[in-house]
Design an enzyme around this catalytic site. Structure first.
Site, PDB file in Angstrom:
ATOM      1  N   ASN A  92      20.253  80.961  15.130  1.00 58.40           N
ATOM      2  CA  ASN A  92      19.585  80.837  13.838  1.00 58.40           C
ATOM      3  C   ASN A  92      18.156  81.375  13.851  1.00 58.40           C
ATOM      4  OD1 ASN A  92      19.018  79.480  11.099  1.00 58.40           O
ATOM      5  ND2 ASN A  92      17.571  78.423  12.457  1.00 58.40           N
ATOM      6  N   SER A 143      23.005  85.011   9.609  1.00 60.22           N
ATOM      7  CA  SER A 143      22.544  86.329   9.179  1.00 60.22           C
ATOM      8  C   SER A 143      21.770  86.169   7.872  1.00 60.22           C
ATOM      9  CB  SER A 143      23.741  87.274   9.038  1.00 60.22           C
ATOM     10  OG  SER A 143      23.350  88.549   8.590  1.00 60.22           O
ATOM     11  N   TYR A 157      14.001  93.498   8.707  1.00 63.23           N
ATOM     12  CA  TYR A 157      14.707  92.216   8.747  1.00 63.23           C
ATOM     13  C   TYR A 157      16.170  92.391   8.343  1.00 63.23           C
ATOM     14  CZ  TYR A 157      15.798  87.333   7.571  1.00 63.23           C
ATOM     15  OH  TYR A 157      16.377  86.087   7.486  1.00 63.23           O
ATOM     16  N   LYS A 161      19.693  91.821  10.508  1.00 61.15           N
ATOM     17  CA  LYS A 161      20.710  90.851  10.110  1.00 61.15           C
ATOM     18  C   LYS A 161      22.070  91.517   9.898  1.00 61.15           C
ATOM     19  CE  LYS A 161      18.369  87.024  10.141  1.00 61.15           C
ATOM     20  NZ  LYS A 161      18.749  85.906  11.028  1.00 61.15           N
ATOM     21  N   THR A 192      12.871  76.779   2.275  1.00 59.61           N
ATOM     22  CA  THR A 192      12.554  76.201   3.575  1.00 59.61           C
ATOM     23  C   THR A 192      11.052  75.954   3.704  1.00 59.61           C
ATOM     24  OG1 THR A 192      12.237  78.372   4.597  1.00 59.61           O
ATOM     25  CG2 THR A 192      14.479  77.457   4.623  1.00 59.61           C
TER      26      THR A 192
END
Length: 257
Positions: A92, A143, A157, A161, A192
């Site tokens: 993760n 991902s 990024y 992924k 988050t």
């Protein structure tokens, strides 16, 4: 309850956000967990929070840099010492770099890939021998929805992924003879700690932040970390015992917009 009873999981990026939500849910469902994260304070806080809600939770953790090759070996050692075996690996951990492809430097590419792709590959390579000793072992790679959709300014990024999805498919082929399943989840916009802290630094009210992802899913909202953790739990559990090589979109429908 107890969907992971007797299981042991290593969760990278387990200090906060999606990783912490996965850890909490796994402990609730009977698993022992080993959390790996660069932020030791976050690891301690997550472990304390989980134990406060679940006195029987079995938690070990290691503060280390996922991009370092020896971190995977050290993490496995911690897990085996604390819990005796490993049944599940959750890759993760991730880093972000905001940059166009035009402006991205080789050093930026290397730094990001060392965490998001090479780091995950190192953990797979290191933990697979332990997983092969267990029945019903699995790997779940976290991902991103943008691995399959695309956007501006996050090419590094998103490419990393997308590569993680290819890694997942190859693992599914290679490890099927050993009974190990490999799957991936692609989260959409998830509210988050990272986003909350970023908004706080920018002086943006949380209520305003919560309204900013209405156009990035059919459901017109952010996901909570727990909404990503549940699909990860399912893929790691016996309920998904005939599923491998799969990419599960957990993006509120973004991929069909």
């Amino acid at each position: 309850m107890n969907r992971l009873h007797g299981k042991s999981a290593i969760i990278t990026g387990g200090g906060a956000g999606i990783g912490a939500a996965i850890a909490k849910l796994f402990c609730t469902e009977g698993a022992a967990v080993t959390l790996v994260d660069l932020d030791e304070a976050a690891l301690k806080a997550t472990a304390t929070e989980i134990r406060a809600e679940n006195s029987s939770a079995q938690i070990a953790y290691l503060a280390a840099n996922i991009s370092h090759e020896d971190t995977a070996q050290a993490s496995l050692a911690v897990a085996l010492q604390a819990h005796g075996h490993v049944d599940t690996l959750i890759n993760n951990a991730a880093m972000r770099i905001n940059s166009s492809i035009l402006d991205a430097t080789p050093d930026a590419w290397r730094a990001l890939l060392d965490v998001n792709l090479v780091g995950a590959a190192n953990f797979c390579r290191t933990v697979l021998p332990a997983l092969r000793k267990q029945q019903g072992a699995s790997i779940v790679n976290v991902s991103s929805c943008y691995a399959v959709t695309g956007r501006q300014g996050m090419g590094l990024y998103d490419a990393s992924k997308a590569a993680l999805l290819a890694l997942t498919r190859s693992l599914a082929h290679e490890e099927a003879p050993y009974g190990i399943r490999a799957n991936a989840v692609c989260p959409g916009s998830t509210l988050t700690d990272f986003h909350i802290k970023k908004a706080h630094i920018a002086g943006k009210p949380i209520d305003q932040l919560k309204t900013e992802r209405q156009a990035t899913s059919l459901l017109a909202r952010w996901a909570s970390p727990e909404e990503i953790a549940y699909p990860v739990l399912w893929l790691a559990s016996h309920e998904a015992s005939f599923i491998t090589g799969t990419t599960l979109m957990v993006d509120g429908g973004l991929h069909v917009m």
